[in-house]
Design a protein around this motif. Structure first.
Motif, PDB file in Angstrom:
ATOM      1  N   GLN A 157      45.337  10.097  42.625  1.00 23.79           N
ATOM      2  CA  GLN A 157      44.036   9.517  43.116  1.00 23.79           C
ATOM      3  C   GLN A 157      43.242   8.824  42.019  1.00 23.79           C
ATOM      4  O   GLN A 157      42.050   9.137  41.923  1.00 23.79           O
ATOM      5  CB  GLN A 157      43.179  10.929  43.744  1.00 23.79           C
TER       6      GLN A 157
ATOM      7  N   VAL B  66      39.730   7.355  43.296  1.00 24.22           N
ATOM      8  CA  VAL B  66      38.649   8.413  43.625  1.00 24.22           C
ATOM      9  C   VAL B  66      37.756   8.960  42.360  1.00 24.22           C
ATOM     10  O   VAL B  66      38.556   9.101  41.332  1.00 24.22           O
ATOM     11  CB  VAL B  66      39.257   9.656  44.496  1.00 24.22           C
TER      12      VAL B  66
ATOM     13  N   GLU C 106      31.899  12.198  46.079  1.00 23.23           N
ATOM     14  CA  GLU C 106      32.944  11.557  45.774  1.00 23.23           C
ATOM     15  C   GLU C 106      32.792  10.047  46.072  1.00 23.23           C
ATOM     16  O   GLU C 106      32.023   9.515  46.990  1.00 23.23           O
ATOM     17  CB  GLU C 106      34.335  11.961  46.512  1.00 23.23           C
TER      18      GLU C 106
ATOM     19  N   LEU D 160      34.678   6.821  46.792  1.00 21.31           N
ATOM     20  CA  LEU D 160      36.118   6.264  47.241  1.00 21.31           C
ATOM     21  C   LEU D 160      36.160   4.992  46.949  1.00 21.31           C
ATOM     22  O   LEU D 160      35.702   3.910  47.512  1.00 21.31           O
ATOM     23  CB  LEU D 160      36.371   6.486  48.742  1.00 21.31           C
TER      24      LEU D 160
END
Length: 301
Positions: free
Chosen positions: A27, A30, A46, A48
């Protein structure tokens, strides 16, 4: 986009600490942060990361801390880091319209309301989603310019319309036969952003009829309630004076909107116009005083 490490030291705002938790396996797009307030973990934010310097921000907080200012403080820290350290250009949030606490928090953090995406998949079913965004060069939400920008993006707007009453020497009123609706209407149109109603009616007559007119004064301001699917609007009705007999012959009609123009005598108006204009024109036929305030074509004061 580069895979910069989570921020160290932690992002701090007085008693609020936002700590990057590092990249999770598989990830690298992220960036996750834990939010601590008074040594208690109260939420998570978070980022993105997308292409071309864009990102979406999402967050979840313990319910009792959602409406007390902690969310927007945490979001401001993360957004500032995202622009300064990651070099992002735009960050977007998509929030359920029904979640008013989250919408307010996003706006107080500097994101501006940009629109509503209707009937999206949301937890529990379908609902409208508010789209908010902030750019790297937007003024700080703590500044005067930033505060005004937030209000401008979210305050209610009401459609403004400018129309004009043109008469011939015999007292007949000029009406436009429109392409897109059955009822005839006074010349004019919707006021553009940053345009005055007086300038609008002159512009609309020039664009749609190909002739120049002069505003002689304001006859009435008429509030229209919702009608046949249209939302409510405020109409500024101007006196455009008495024009020569060859006015219609000189007109060059915009075919996309105007089918024809007609001189209509007072006793014939009711056959051609919508009920609210029937009331408006009947009032103006006997009103010789100052500019009037009307609601749905009737005096309201």
């Amino acid at each position: 986009m580069s895979t910069a490490a989570a921020p160290e030291p932690a992002l701090v705002d007085d008693d609020l600490v936002v700590r990057g938790v590092g990249e999770e396996p598989d990830q690298d797009d992220v960036r996750a942060f834990e939010v601590h307030w008074q040594h208690e973990r109260v939420g998570r934010v978070e980022l993105l990361l997308g292409a071309d310097g864009d990102a979406e921000v999402i967050w979840v907080f313990v319910p009792e801390y959602r409406g007390v200012g902690i969310v927007e403080r945490a979001l401001r820290l993360v957004l500032r880091w995202a622009f300064d350290d990651l070099g992002l250009r735009r960050v977007e949030a998509r929030v359920e319209d029904a979640d008013r606490d989250s919408v307010r928090a996003a706006m107080r953090a500097g994101l501006r309301k940009e629109g509503v995406s209707r009937s999206q998949n949301v937890p529990g079913g379908r609902g409208d989603v508010v789209v908010l965004g902030v750019l790297d060069d937007d003024p700080s939400p703590e500044s005067r310019e930033g505060f005004i920008a937030q209000l401008n993006s979210a305050l209610p707007t009401k459609r403004a319309i400018a129309q004009g009453v043109l008469r011939d020497a015999g007292g007949q009123v000029l009406l436009c036969e429109l392409v897109y609706k059955q009822e005839w209407d006074l010349p004019g149109g919707v006021v553009d952003p940053h345009e005055s109603p007086a300038h609008c009616v002159v512009r609309e007559v020039r664009e749609e009829l190909g002739v120049d007119v002069e505003v002689r004064g304001l006859l009435a301001v008429n509030w229209l309630p919702p009608w046949r699917g249209w939302s409510d609007a405020t109409v500024f009705v101007f006196d455009l004076g008495v024009v020569d007999d060859d006015f219609v012959a000189r007109a060059t009609l915009q075919p996309r909107e105007i089918r024809a123009v007609h001189w209509v005598a007072e006793e014939e108006l009711d056959r051609h116009v919508a009920p609210y204009n029937q009331r408006l024109l009947a009032f103006l036929a006997t009103h010789a005083g100052p500019a009037a305030y009307l609601e749905d074509g009737l005096p309201a004061l």
